[in-house]
Write a protein that holds these residues in place. Structure first.
Motif, PDB file in Angstrom:
ATOM      1  N   PRO A 204     -29.247 -73.754  -9.643  1.00 52.91           N
ATOM      2  CA  PRO A 204     -28.281 -74.840  -9.876  1.00 52.91           C
ATOM      3  C   PRO A 204     -26.993 -74.250 -10.437  1.00 52.91           C
ATOM      4  N   GLU A 205     -25.875 -74.915 -10.200  1.00 49.64           N
ATOM      5  CA  GLU A 205     -24.586 -74.391 -10.642  1.00 49.64           C
ATOM      6  C   GLU A 205     -24.544 -74.202 -12.156  1.00 49.64           C
ATOM      7  N   ILE A 206     -25.070 -75.161 -12.893  1.00 49.52           N
ATOM      8  CA  ILE A 206     -25.264 -75.014 -14.334  1.00 49.52           C
ATOM      9  C   ILE A 206     -26.670 -75.514 -14.660  1.00 49.52           C
ATOM     10  N   SER A 207     -27.266 -74.946 -15.659  1.00 47.87           N
ATOM     11  CA  SER A 207     -28.662 -75.279 -15.971  1.00 47.87           C
ATOM     12  C   SER A 207     -28.793 -76.482 -16.892  1.00 47.87           C
ATOM     13  N   ALA A 208     -27.698 -76.863 -17.554  1.00 47.79           N
ATOM     14  CA  ALA A 208     -27.759 -77.994 -18.491  1.00 47.79           C
ATOM     15  C   ALA A 208     -26.482 -78.813 -18.387  1.00 47.79           C
ATOM     16  N   LEU A 209     -26.644 -80.131 -18.341  1.00 45.12           N
ATOM     17  CA  LEU A 209     -25.517 -81.054 -18.240  1.00 45.12           C
ATOM     18  C   LEU A 209     -25.760 -82.215 -19.198  1.00 45.12           C
ATOM     19  N   ALA A 210     -24.782 -82.481 -20.084  1.00 46.79           N
ATOM     20  CA  ALA A 210     -24.931 -83.550 -21.070  1.00 46.79           C
ATOM     21  C   ALA A 210     -25.156 -84.893 -20.385  1.00 46.79           C
ATOM     22  N   LYS A 211     -25.961 -85.744 -21.033  1.00 47.74           N
ATOM     23  CA  LYS A 211     -26.283 -87.043 -20.450  1.00 47.74           C
ATOM     24  C   LYS A 211     -25.053 -87.893 -20.192  1.00 47.74           C
ATOM     25  N   SER A 212     -24.072 -87.746 -21.044  1.00 49.31           N
ATOM     26  CA  SER A 212     -22.880 -88.585 -20.927  1.00 49.31           C
ATOM     27  C   SER A 212     -21.877 -88.058 -19.908  1.00 49.31           C
ATOM     28  N   THR A 213     -22.218 -86.964 -19.268  1.00 49.26           N
ATOM     29  CA  THR A 213     -21.280 -86.309 -18.347  1.00 49.26           C
ATOM     30  C   THR A 213     -21.763 -86.444 -16.907  1.00 49.26           C
ATOM     31  N   CYS A 214     -20.828 -86.721 -16.029  1.00 48.35           N
ATOM     32  CA  CYS A 214     -21.124 -86.681 -14.590  1.00 48.35           C
ATOM     33  C   CYS A 214     -20.494 -85.413 -14.006  1.00 48.35           C
ATOM     34  N   PHE A 215     -20.993 -84.988 -12.856  1.00 43.26           N
ATOM     35  CA  PHE A 215     -20.529 -83.727 -12.266  1.00 43.26           C
ATOM     36  C   PHE A 215     -20.405 -83.937 -10.751  1.00 43.26           C
ATOM     37  N   ASP A 216     -19.158 -83.971 -10.288  1.00 41.25           N
ATOM     38  CA  ASP A 216     -18.920 -84.122  -8.852  1.00 41.25           C
ATOM     39  C   ASP A 216     -19.026 -82.767  -8.145  1.00 41.25           C
ATOM     40  N   ASN A 217     -19.538 -82.807  -6.935  1.00 39.87           N
ATOM     41  CA  ASN A 217     -19.677 -81.599  -6.115  1.00 39.87           C
ATOM     42  C   ASN A 217     -20.503 -80.530  -6.837  1.00 39.87           C
ATOM     43  N   PHE A 483     -27.374 -70.519   1.224  1.00 35.94           N
ATOM     44  CA  PHE A 483     -26.827 -71.812   1.628  1.00 35.94           C
ATOM     45  C   PHE A 483     -26.569 -72.650   0.383  1.00 35.94           C
ATOM     46  N   LEU A 484     -25.432 -73.316   0.388  1.00 37.29           N
ATOM     47  CA  LEU A 484     -25.005 -74.092  -0.773  1.00 37.29           C
ATOM     48  C   LEU A 484     -25.042 -75.582  -0.447  1.00 37.29           C
ATOM     49  N   VAL A 485     -25.849 -76.308  -1.210  1.00 37.73           N
ATOM     50  CA  VAL A 485     -25.950 -77.761  -1.080  1.00 37.73           C
ATOM     51  C   VAL A 485     -25.167 -78.392  -2.233  1.00 37.73           C
ATOM     52  N   ALA A 486     -24.349 -79.373  -1.922  1.00 37.43           N
ATOM     53  CA  ALA A 486     -23.528 -80.024  -2.951  1.00 37.43           C
ATOM     54  C   ALA A 486     -23.840 -81.509  -3.018  1.00 37.43           C
ATOM     55  N   MET A 487     -23.774 -82.041  -4.242  1.00 34.87           N
ATOM     56  CA  MET A 487     -23.993 -83.476  -4.462  1.00 34.87           C
ATOM     57  C   MET A 487     -23.288 -83.893  -5.743  1.00 34.87           C
ATOM     58  N   ASP A 488     -23.102 -85.188  -5.901  1.00 32.81           N
ATOM     59  CA  ASP A 488     -22.520 -85.734  -7.128  1.00 32.81           C
ATOM     60  C   ASP A 488     -23.652 -86.119  -8.076  1.00 32.81           C
TER      61      ASP A 488
END
Length: 698
Positions: A204-217, A483-488
């Motif tokens: 994954p691009e980053i291993s941890a993402l805060a609950k209050s944060t969204c991440f496009d692409n 291969f790179l898969v992207a999602m929001d």
């Protein structure tokens, strides 16, 4: 001479189409030599330098005699070997006074040439094969070609009868290929096996993402690596290989000599279960021989046919591809791996190529037969194209390879042709995975796939975006794909972890003929804590692939601008991308791929400095780079320096080993005797049919 002239006229009047020769008698030999001995000349008798124009002789067609002093210093301009007075071969001297081995010039004539290969003078009298034999006329079954060639070679090298070369007419259907043999007892030593299946890793691009944060692409990388093989290079899936070779007039001299040498290297590296067919083309195209197994006999006969090629005429690439396609589509048997190689140094002068619509790109795809173009739900036979020199049509060659699933290589310097072929077959002779397919499925109910970055590979997604696939095809041993898969990724919920996607890999084992499935049960998961201190740590693996995709996109954009004549815009795009890559996370960490991409962009910018530079080498260099990045496979680019300095991440160990083998072989005058196995037995077997020294390790 009067009697001989009358005899010639009589034979021609009878329709026998033959050439006279003087049979060798005991009077022609000295007292110390047996009349039946025909020993090949010593290696010291053949000078090791590039071919020169033969010295004219006043002799007619004859078996060489001691009385013809000049012939010992001549060399045949076709096979590039010495025409010695004691070698037991017939020599034909044309009206223009140029001399050739009889079997070489008859091979030239059978392809429709009626001019001298040296001075281009038109001939009134030409050497023709004898066609009156009832044995020849009655040979119409699928094995007739092999029988005729066996007869020809027996006569050609026996030294006891007239050297005759038979060329059977091409059959209407190319189903005369030699039987494949996959019996276990005839498999080469070192039974083929692979160390496990395809290895799959996800990042994954980053291993941890805060609950209050969204991440496009948000990027998720899947890395695949094919297994390594046990045993030697021959312990792998057998291949059906069709080589389509340009022998037009522009290939005269050193070019065709190097082509023969490179093909000799290819032949000697094929195994007894591999099958080869050669298509030679100029103004028209002809199949030299059907798909035949590369046993010792098959190799010897194939090398002789390749060595007889003569450069002459125009360039008909479309006709050559049709003929090569005909070999592949009409063959009666099939080996597990199939591929074609096309080499040309010019542009198609026979096929009209025009844009499909006003203002659109030239439709080079029309050069490729529709049956060889990759279509939905069909297995494609890749055509690996090689653009040779400064005058080839790089756009056409790239289009042919791209639409067939092959690679386009640019051979800028003549002396790296063999290395380029070596790298290609180093991969083809190590196929361990076939029909590979990657399936991706979203796990979390709110997620949808945004994009699947897979270069030229076929991708698809279902209507709701919840799943998708990538059709990869064949993989060489140890070859990797990313291969790179992207999602929001939306704002998190109450869970501390979030499952994103899961991957499944399905492929066929070409030896065991079994279907293998990897993965499908493990989810790609990231943490969703309440908060994260500082900047998130970006995965170097994902950043590296984003850089590769960014560079490939910039190269494609610059190429379009250059084709429109705007070199300033093209170089600006490349420079902007180079700066961005230099500032990336992976560049700051010293990533080798990123460093290589930066160097590549700089090289491409230099090759777009002027219109002249771009036309001569820039276009081919850029298109070869695009081919390499879009398929994630190594191509030959540029000169000998480019062969070793290009991005190494796409090269496999089998490719490296084959190129090293090519570079550690030295070759004598003849280009068709490259040997991988320099054992005394193999040397002896080839010396029995070739009168020139074999290559020695340097």
């Amino acid at each position: 001479m009067g009697g001989e002239s009358k005899w010639r006229k009589l034979m021609l009047a009878l329709g026998l189409n033959t050439c006279l020769y003087h049979p060798k008698t005991s009077d022609d030999d000295d007292s110390t030599r047996s009349p039946s001995s025909h020993a090949p000349p010593r290696s010291s008798d053949v000078r090791h330098r590039m071919p020169t124009t033969p010295t004219p002789s006043s002799s007619g067609l004859h078996m060489s005699k001691y009385g013809i002093k000049s012939s010992s210093k001549q060399m045949c301009a076709i096979c590039l070997t010495s025409m010695k007075a004691t070698d037991g071969h017939a020599i034909f001297t044309a009206e223009c006074s140029h001399s050739f081995h009889f079997h070489c010039i008859t091979s030239n004539v059978k392809h429709g040439n009626r001019v001298c290969p040296v001075c281009r003078a038109k001939w009134k009298e030409i050497p023709l094969e004898r066609s009156g034999s009832s044995r020849v006329k009655s040979s119409t079954n699928s094995g007739s070609w092999m029988a005729l060639q066996g007869m020809a070679h027996q006569q050609l090298y026996s030294g006891r009868s007239a050297p005759l070369l038979f060329q059977a007419p091409e059959p209407p259907v190319f189903n005369d290929d030699e039987l494949v043999n996959h019996k276990v007892e005839e498999m080469p030593s070192g039974d083929f096996d692979s160390c496990g299946g395809v290895e799959m890793k996800t990042y994954p691009e980053i291993s941890a993402l805060a609950k209050s944060t969204c991440f496009d692409n948000f990027g998720i990388l899947i890395n695949l690596k094919a297994p390594i093989t046990k045993g030697n290079l021959n312990s792998r899936a057998p291949i059906d290989l069709v080589t389509v070779l340009d022998i037009s007039g522009s290939m005269t001299g050193t070019k065709i000599a190097l082509l023969k040498q490179a093909m000799g290297f290819v032949v000697q590296n094929l195994g007894p279960l591999d099958r080869l067919s050669v298509i030679a083309f100029s103004s028209s195209a002809r199949r030299l021989f059907p798909l035949r197994r590369m046993t010792e006999t098959g190799k010897q006969e194939s090398l002789q046919m390749i060595n007889s090629l003569v450069a002459n005429g125009g360039t008909n690439i479309a006709e050559a591809l049709k003929k090569g396609t005909k070999v592949m589509t009409e063959r009666k048997f099939k080996n597990p791996v199939s591929s074609m190689i096309l080499l040309s140094d010019g542009q198609d002068t026979y096929t009209s190529i025009s844009p499909r619509k006003t203002g659109s790109k030239t439709d080079y795809q029309t050069l490729l037969p529709s049956s060889m173009q990759c279509k939905k739900d069909e297995t494609c036979i890749p055509i690996h194209t090689f653009g040779f020199g400064m005058d080839h049509d790089a756009s056409a060659m790239h289009s042919i390879s791209e639409h067939s699933g092959g690679m386009f290589s640019f051979i800028e310097a003549e002396n790296v042709m063999q290395d380029a072929f070596a790298q290609c077959i180093g991969g083809l002779l190590s196929v361990v995975v076939q029909e590979l397919r990657v399936e991706v499925e979203c796990v979390h109910p709110v997620l949808r796939l945004g994009s699947i970055k897979a270069g030229s590979y076929k991708v698809g997604m279902n209507e709701n975006g919840r799943s998708g696939f990538i059709e990869v095809g064949d993989l060489y041993a140890e070859e990797e794909r990313d291969f790179l898969v992207a999602m929001d990724v939306p704002v998190g919920e109450s869970d501390d972890k979030m499952s994103l996607v899961k991957f499944k890999v399905i492929h066929k084992d070409p030896i065991k003929k079994t279907t293998v499935t990897v993965g499908g049960n493990e989810d790609v998961i990231i943490s969703r804590p309440e908060s994260i201190m500082g900047e998130p740590i970006v995965s170097v693996e994902v950043d590296r692939q984003r850089n590769r995709l960014r560079a490939a996109s910039a190269i494609a954009e610059a190429q379009v601008a250059a084709e429109r004549g705007n070199l300033a815009a093209a170089t600006s795009v490349l420079e902007d991308c180079r700066k961005k890559l230099s500032e990336s996370v992976s560049a700051r960490r010293g990533d080798r791929l990123c460093i290589g991409l930066v160097a590549e962009l700089r090289e491409m910018k230099e090759r777009m400095a002027t219109r002249r530079v771009y036309e001569s080498s820039g276009r081919a260099y850029v298109l070869s780079g695009l081919s390499s990045h879009s398929w994630q496979r190594a191509t030959a680019r540029g000169d000998s320096t480019g062969m070793t300095s290009q991005i190494q991440s796409y090269q496999t160990q089998s490719m490296v080993d084959m190129v090293n083998l090519s570079q550690t072989m030295c070759f004598s005058r003849s280009p068709s005797t490259s040997m991988v196995n320099n054992s005394p037995k193999n040397k002896k077997s080839l010396r029995s049919i070739y009168s020139f020294p074999l290559p020695q390790p340097r």
